[in-house]
Design an enzyme around this catalytic site. Structure first.
Site, PDB file in Angstrom:
ATOM      1  N   HIS A  54       0.856  -1.193   0.000  1.00 55.29           N
ATOM      2  CA  HIS A  54       0.000   0.000   0.000  1.00 55.29           C
ATOM      3  C   HIS A  54       0.887   1.236   0.000  1.00 55.29           C
ATOM      4  CE1 HIS A  54      -3.777  -2.104   1.838  1.00 55.29           C
ATOM      5  NE2 HIS A  54      -3.266  -2.776   0.820  1.00 55.29           N
ATOM      6  N   GLU A  56       1.090   3.775   1.982  1.00 56.32           N
ATOM      7  CA  GLU A  56       1.684   4.076   3.287  1.00 56.32           C
ATOM      8  C   GLU A  56       2.832   3.124   3.602  1.00 56.32           C
ATOM      9  OE1 GLU A  56      -2.745   5.134   3.485  1.00 56.32           O
ATOM     10  OE2 GLU A  56      -1.548   3.480   2.702  1.00 56.32           O
ATOM     11  N   CYS A  84      -5.674   1.908   5.915  1.00 60.24           N
ATOM     12  CA  CYS A  84      -6.361   0.672   6.292  1.00 60.24           C
ATOM     13  C   CYS A  84      -5.823   0.203   7.650  1.00 60.24           C
ATOM     14  CB  CYS A  84      -6.154  -0.400   5.221  1.00 60.24           C
ATOM     15  SG  CYS A  84      -4.486  -1.073   5.194  1.00 60.24           S
ATOM     16  N   CYS A  87      -2.046  -0.548   7.566  1.00 62.40           N
ATOM     17  CA  CYS A  87      -1.227   0.660   7.479  1.00 62.40           C
ATOM     18  C   CYS A  87      -1.279   1.466   8.768  1.00 62.40           C
ATOM     19  CB  CYS A  87      -1.649   1.496   6.276  1.00 62.40           C
ATOM     20  SG  CYS A  87      -1.286   0.686   4.696  1.00 62.40           S
TER      21      CYS A  87
END
Length: 158
Positions: A54, A56, A84, A87
């Site tokens: 992701h 992040e 999420c 993260c």
């Protein structure tokens, strides 16, 4: 506020860069400490075939390599969408002080992404995290990013 806008604009540019390359979904993140951008990342899930890549997580990995340390006390992360669960946990473990985001996990869930719809506020409360939250920052621009992604032919959610 002007610097915060600059950082979110950098996160948006990173997200668009990743989208244009077909690397993954419409997400970008920038980590900042003491007015310096330490690292940036966009979603690389499709590029790497790795569900942990992701925006992040990519930015966190780059910041850790740059600093040679797993903790970034005093740092903050600007993310185009609310992080999420995975993260958020990584941000907490990295000991960042603040998350600033535009759209929410509910917004991307509506686009078909496989999100666990648990807000960062709820995660913060459940886990006793000290990470500060700034929600809805530059929301219109971040929503446009999602809309632009939604208009792409052949896009993939995961």
């Amino acid at each position: 506020m002007a610097r915060a806008t600059e950082y979110m604009e950098a996160a948006l540019a990173e997200a668009y860069r990743g989208m244009k390359r077909g690397n993954g979904g419409p997400f970008g993140a920038v980590i900042v400490r003491r007015g310096e951008i330490l690292a940036q990342g966009h979603n690389e899930v499709l590029k790497s075939n790795d569900p942990t890549r992701h925006a992040e997580m990519c930015a966190i990995s780059r910041a850790a390599r740059k600093l040679g340390a797993p903790h970034f006390q005093g740092a903050e992360i600007y993310s185009t969408t609310e992080p999420c669960v995975m993260c958020f946990a990584a941000i907490n473990w990295a000991q960042m002080r603040r998350i600033t985001f535009g759209t929410t996990v509910r917004d991307v869930k509506r686009l078909g992404f496989n999100e666990l719809v648990v807000s960062n506020q709820r995660l913060r409360s459940l886990g006793g995290s000290g990470v500060e939250l700034v929600a809805g920052f530059m929301r219109d621009e971040c929503q446009k990013l999602l809309d632009d992604w939604g208009a792409l032919p052949g896009k993939k959610t995961y």
